[in-house]
Design a protein around this motif. Structure first.
Motif, PDB file in Angstrom:
ATOM      1  N   LEU A 109      50.972  27.960  30.427  1.00 25.95           N
ATOM      2  CA  LEU A 109      50.846  29.053  30.092  1.00 25.95           C
ATOM      3  C   LEU A 109      50.067  29.117  28.975  1.00 25.95           C
ATOM      4  CD1 LEU A 109      53.300  30.975  32.787  1.00 25.95           C
ATOM      5  CD2 LEU A 109      50.636  30.958  32.911  1.00 25.95           C
ATOM      6  N   PHE A 123      48.173  42.621  27.852  1.00 26.72           N
ATOM      7  CA  PHE A 123      48.321  41.564  28.731  1.00 26.72           C
ATOM      8  C   PHE A 123      48.930  39.717  27.933  1.00 26.72           C
ATOM      9  CE2 PHE A 123      46.533  37.723  31.241  1.00 26.72           C
ATOM     10  CZ  PHE A 123      46.883  37.698  32.382  1.00 26.72           C
ATOM     11  N   MET A 127      52.642  38.236  28.619  1.00 26.69           N
ATOM     12  CA  MET A 127      52.702  36.663  29.600  1.00 26.69           C
ATOM     13  C   MET A 127      53.173  35.715  27.836  1.00 26.69           C
ATOM     14  SD  MET A 127      48.958  34.588  29.645  1.00 26.69           S
ATOM     15  CE  MET A 127      49.116  33.424  29.830  1.00 26.69           C
ATOM     16  N   MET A 130      57.499  36.327  29.539  1.00 24.03           N
ATOM     17  CA  MET A 130      57.345  35.206  30.387  1.00 24.03           C
ATOM     18  C   MET A 130      57.653  33.837  29.885  1.00 24.03           C
ATOM     19  SD  MET A 130      55.774  35.636  33.992  1.00 24.03           S
ATOM     20  CE  MET A 130      54.820  33.955  33.242  1.00 24.03           C
TER      21      MET A 130
ATOM     22  N   LEU B  35      44.336  34.520  34.331  1.00 24.02           N
ATOM     23  CA  LEU B  35      44.983  34.182  33.198  1.00 24.02           C
ATOM     24  C   LEU B  35      44.505  33.529  31.849  1.00 24.02           C
ATOM     25  CD1 LEU B  35      48.396  32.315  34.788  1.00 24.02           C
ATOM     26  CD2 LEU B  35      48.328  34.780  34.076  1.00 24.02           C
ATOM     27  N   GLN B  70      50.398  38.333  43.339  1.00 23.82           N
ATOM     28  CA  GLN B  70      50.899  38.201  42.614  1.00 23.82           C
ATOM     29  C   GLN B  70      49.356  38.686  41.757  1.00 23.82           C
ATOM     30  OE1 GLN B  70      50.790  34.348  44.319  1.00 23.82           O
ATOM     31  NE2 GLN B  70      51.931  33.658  42.450  1.00 23.82           N
ATOM     32  N   LYS B  85      43.125  41.948  39.408  1.00 18.27           N
ATOM     33  CA  LYS B  85      44.182  41.126  38.122  1.00 18.27           C
ATOM     34  C   LYS B  85      45.293  41.194  38.236  1.00 18.27           C
ATOM     35  CE  LYS B  85      45.983  44.632  35.847  1.00 18.27           C
ATOM     36  NZ  LYS B  85      45.986  45.909  34.906  1.00 18.27           N
ATOM     37  N   SER B  86      45.329  40.171  37.383  1.00 10.46           N
ATOM     38  CA  SER B  86      46.464  39.368  37.589  1.00 10.46           C
ATOM     39  C   SER B  86      48.135  40.499  37.246  1.00 10.46           C
ATOM     40  CB  SER B  86      47.075  38.054  36.917  1.00 10.46           C
ATOM     41  OG  SER B  86      48.680  37.741  37.064  1.00 10.46           O
ATOM     42  N   LYS B  87      48.383  39.827  38.713  1.00 11.58           N
ATOM     43  CA  LYS B  87      50.114  40.762  38.092  1.00 11.58           C
ATOM     44  C   LYS B  87      51.365  40.531  37.621  1.00 11.58           C
ATOM     45  CE  LYS B  87      52.119  45.027  41.864  1.00 11.58           C
ATOM     46  NZ  LYS B  87      51.949  44.919  42.760  1.00 11.58           N
ATOM     47  N   ILE B  88      50.815  40.454  36.415  1.00 15.16           N
ATOM     48  CA  ILE B  88      51.929  39.365  35.316  1.00 15.16           C
ATOM     49  C   ILE B  88      53.320  40.331  35.159  1.00 15.16           C
ATOM     50  CG2 ILE B  88      51.225  40.053  32.939  1.00 15.16           C
ATOM     51  CD1 ILE B  88      50.793  36.848  31.772  1.00 15.16           C
ATOM     52  N   GLU B  89      53.236  41.117  35.462  1.00 17.18           N
ATOM     53  CA  GLU B  89      54.823  42.022  35.292  1.00 17.18           C
ATOM     54  C   GLU B  89      55.816  41.141  36.516  1.00 17.18           C
ATOM     55  OE1 GLU B  89      52.687  44.700  37.035  1.00 17.18           O
ATOM     56  OE2 GLU B  89      51.531  43.331  35.176  1.00 17.18           O
ATOM     57  N   TRP B  91      55.327  38.291  37.743  1.00 16.70           N
ATOM     58  CA  TRP B  91      55.859  36.866  37.153  1.00 16.70           C
ATOM     59  C   TRP B  91      57.193  36.459  38.136  1.00 16.70           C
ATOM     60  CZ3 TRP B  91      52.118  32.338  36.903  1.00 16.70           C
ATOM     61  CH2 TRP B  91      50.988  32.495  36.797  1.00 16.70           C
TER      62      TRP B  91
END
Lengths: 155, 155
Positions: A109, A123, A127, A130, B35, B70, B85-89, B91
Motif C-alpha cells: 500500500l 484519497f 490511504m 490506514m 488503489l 470494498q 471506486k475503492s471504499k478506502i475508509e 478498509w
DNA sequence: TATTTAGTTCTGCAAATTCAGAACCAAGTA
DNA sequence: TACTTGGTTCTGAATTTGCAGAACTAAATA
C-alpha cells in the motif's frame, strides 16, 4: 477406535477452520486430530484409519505439516514406525505469521501511495492514515509477541 | 491508456497479495487498479479494458467487492454509467476482520482443550498457555481498533 | 533369498474455481 | 418501433486442486 464420535465432530470443525487458514482438507484434519485425540502420538496408519483418508494423502499432508513445523515425530527403540505429534510449542509463531500476513499489505500500500498523483488529496490522506495505523498495530504486535516469548523463555 | 506500465506492474503485485487474502485474480486486480490509478472512479468498461479481462468477469468481481464493502459506485446526472471506486475508509474493518480471523481459532482450541483427557498434562498446559495468549492479543487488538475508530470519529 | 512392513512417489480422475463469450434484459434514444 | 448502451446472467471450457490407488523403495525379518 481412537476417537469418539464427539471428537470426530470437533475434528471436522477444526478442519473447516484450518482450511480457512489455507491448509488442505487432509492437512487440516490431521492437525485437528492431533489436537483433539487423547493419544498424543499417532502413526501414519493410525491417522489414516481414524480419519478415513488414503495413505498417500496422509503421507503428503504429514510431510507438508512437518516442513511448516506443525508436526514432528518421535521414534521408539526397535520400532520402525514414526509417531507423529502436534508441535504445539511452535504454534504461537503460526499465529504470529498469520497476523503478520494480514498486516503485510501495508508495504505494498505504501508503494502504491508513493506513486500516486498528489492531486487526489483526500484519497491519499485516507490511504496514509490506514498505512500508519497498520504500522502502529504491527509494532504493538511485535512487542506483545516479544514479551510473551521472553516470559516463556524464563519460566 | 489509463495506467502506465509501472502502475500495471504494481497492480499485479497487489493482485498477487490480494489473491493470498482469498480474492479471485479478477477481484484482486480490480482492487489493485483502484488503489493505484490516478483516476479514482472508473466504469465497468474502463476497468475491463485497462485490465484486459472480460465484461462478465469484471461484473461478477465488482458485485462481490460491493457485497464485501470494498467498492462502491457513484453516478453522474444524465449518465447511466456507474463509476466504481475503492471504499478506502472501510478498509480498516477488513484488516480488523483478518486479524480477528487469525485469532478466532482460540475458541475452537478452547473447545478442544475442554474435552481433552486430563492425563496429558504437559500438552494441555501448553494448549492453555497459547489460548490465553491469543485472548490477550485479541483484547489488545480490540482496544487498539476502538481507539483508532474513536480518534477518527472526532477528527 | 523371499517376505513383510513403513513410508514414498506416480498416475489419473473428480471436483471446484474462474473466467470468456454469448445471449439476454431493461432503460433510454433515434 | 428499432437501435444503442450499460449491465446481468448463463453455459461451457480451461485450470487448478486434492486425493485415491497402485506401483515402488528400502529396511528389517523369516
Amino acid at each position: 477406535m481412537n476417537v469418539t464420535a464427539a471428537q470426530k465432530r470437533l475434528i471436522e470443525k477444526l478442519g473447516v477452520f484450518f482450511e480457512g487458514q489455507g491448509r488442505t482438507p487432509a492437512e487440516a484434519r490431521i492437525i485437528g486430530l492431533l489436537l483433539v485425540a487423547d493419544q498424543l502420538e499417532m502413526t501414519l496408519e493410525e491417522i489414516q484409519h481414524t480419519l478415513g483418508i488414503s495413505k498417500s494423502a496422509v503421507n503428503n499432508a504429514i510431510n507438508v505439516l512437518m516442513l511448516t513445523q506443525q508436526l514432528e515425530y518421535v521414534t521408539k527403540p526397535g520400532d520402525r514406525k514414526k509417531y507423529y505429534k502436534s508441535k504445539i510449542e511452535q504454534w504461537m509463531s503460526h499465529v504470529e505469521e498469520h497476523v503478520e500476513k494480514a498486516l503485510e499489505g501495508r508495504i505494498l500500500l505504501k508503494e502504491a501511495l508513493d506513486q500516486r498523483s498528489k492531486s487526489t488529496k483526500e484519497f491519499n490522506t485516507a490511504m496514509k492514515d490506514m498505512i500508519e495505523f497498520m504500522e502502529f498495530v504491527q509494532s504493538h504486535h511485535q512487542e506483545m509477541f516479544a514479551k510473551w516469548k521472553k516470559s516463556k523463555g524464563r519460566s
